[in-house]
Design an enzyme around this catalytic site. Structure first.
Site, mmCIF file in Angstrom:
data_model
loop_
_atom_site.group_PDB
_atom_site.id
_atom_site.type_symbol
_atom_site.label_atom_id
_atom_site.label_comp_id
_atom_site.label_asym_id
_atom_site.label_seq_id
_atom_site.Cartn_x
_atom_site.Cartn_y
_atom_site.Cartn_z
ATOM 1 N N LYS A 1 0.897 -1.235 0.169
ATOM 2 C CA LYS A 1 0.014 -0.219 -0.056
ATOM 3 C C LYS A 1 0.831 1.238 -0.077
ATOM 4 O O LYS A 1 1.602 1.486 1.015
ATOM 5 C CB LYS A 1 -0.912 -0.113 1.160
ATOM 6 N N ASP B 1 -3.337 4.100 -2.381
ATOM 7 C CA ASP B 1 -4.410 4.749 -1.349
ATOM 8 C C ASP B 1 -4.330 6.054 -1.574
ATOM 9 O O ASP B 1 -3.997 6.705 -0.768
ATOM 10 C CB ASP B 1 -3.794 4.199 -0.099
ATOM 11 N N LYS C 1 -7.422 7.760 -1.618
ATOM 12 C CA LYS C 1 -8.731 8.026 -1.297
ATOM 13 C C LYS C 1 -9.489 9.399 -1.944
ATOM 14 O O LYS C 1 -9.629 10.454 -1.306
ATOM 15 C CB LYS C 1 -8.545 8.321 0.320
ATOM 16 N N HIS D 1 -11.798 11.810 -3.554
ATOM 17 C CA HIS D 1 -13.067 12.525 -3.175
ATOM 18 C C HIS D 1 -13.390 13.710 -3.533
ATOM 19 O O HIS D 1 -12.729 14.856 -3.134
ATOM 20 C CB HIS D 1 -12.966 12.422 -1.362
ATOM 21 N N ASP D 2 -13.931 14.002 -4.591
ATOM 22 C CA ASP D 2 -14.224 15.223 -5.219
ATOM 23 C C ASP D 2 -15.583 14.959 -5.973
ATOM 24 O O ASP D 2 -16.170 14.153 -6.075
ATOM 25 C CB ASP D 2 -13.048 15.786 -5.999
ATOM 26 N N ARG E 1 2.569 -0.595 11.095
ATOM 27 C CA ARG E 1 3.378 -0.544 12.044
ATOM 28 C C ARG E 1 3.855 -1.744 12.824
ATOM 29 O O ARG E 1 5.070 -1.846 13.055
ATOM 30 C CB ARG E 1 3.044 0.439 13.364
#
Length: 233
Positions: free
Chosen positions: A32, A60, A62, A64-65, A207
């Site tokens: 990712k 990744d 994301k 958004h529009d 992590r």
């Protein structure tokens, strides 16, 4: 044997990113690369990681529009041919479909509710329904619009799988080894093995694997293998 792990390559150093891939690719199926990575290194950075591995790339961003803008943004990375490209499901049916139309060879992946958000956070934002109901509705709408994968909290996996059927991939962040659950900013968590058992296709892990890098490449390789074996066995 590789496990259904999506490794979150969250580092501002591209050379370290390459070394993380080299250390873990025997255990990890997908890498990712997020917004910070893309803004720092651009398409050349994505290609640099692709050149290091035959594993799939989860881009990744994301998105958004408005639909037109998302379609253009998705089209701009079509040449990279990532396996997955994320958009926010809350952008609506037309926006999700615009992304799907722009990158037919990529699995547009709709993000439902961020795992960093608690129920209190959702109501403060203005969601009318709790996380589970909201995530299921967003997932159904996105699949209807052509999305081939969904991102959700582990706690929503079973309900979303029931709602969308067996075909769409369900990808879940917010998974932690049992000893680490509740230790960071992921509020709605589950162990990787339990998430897969609940119906997830892939689990996103960052992590718990990448922090082993401080002890060297072999330690990171061993940690990835340990978690992979925990999932597979």
């Amino acid at each position: 044997m590789k496990a259904p792990i999506v490794l979150a390559v969250d580092t501002p150093d591209i050379e370290i990113a390459k070394q993380w891939v080299a250390a873990t690719q025997d255990s990890v199926s997908v890498y990712k690369l997020g917004l910070e990575f893309f803004l720092s290194f651009g398409q050349e950075g994505i290609r640099a990681i692709q050149s290091e591995t035959d594993a799939d790339i989860f881009l990744d961003l994301k998105l958004h529009d408005i639909p037109h803008t998302v379609q253009g943004a998705a089209k701009a990375i079509e040449n990279l041919k990532p396996r997955f490209l994320t958009v926010h499901a809350s952008g609506g049916r037309a926006m999700v479909k615009a992304a799907v139309d722009a990158v037919p060879a990529t699995d547009v992946t709709a993000v439902t509710i961020l795992t960093s958000l608690s129920e209190e956070d959702l109501f403060e934002i203005g969601y009318a329904n709790p996380a589970l109901e909201s995530a299921v509705a967003l997932a159904k709408m996105s699949v209807d619009a052509g999305a081939r994968a969904i991102v959700c909290s582990p706690l929503e996996i079973a309900a979303i799988r029931s709602a969308v059927g067996p075909t769409p991939h369900i990808i879940t962040p917010g998974v932690r080894p049992l000893s680490e659950v509740g230790s960071d900013d992921q509020k709605r968590t589950m162990t990787p093995k339990d998430a897969i058992s609940a119906g997830a296709s892939f689990v996103v892990i960052g992590r718990p694997i990448t922090k082993a890098w401080s002890d060297g490449a072999q330690a990171m390789k061993s940690k990835a293998r340990f978690i992979a074996d925990e999932i597979l066995n």
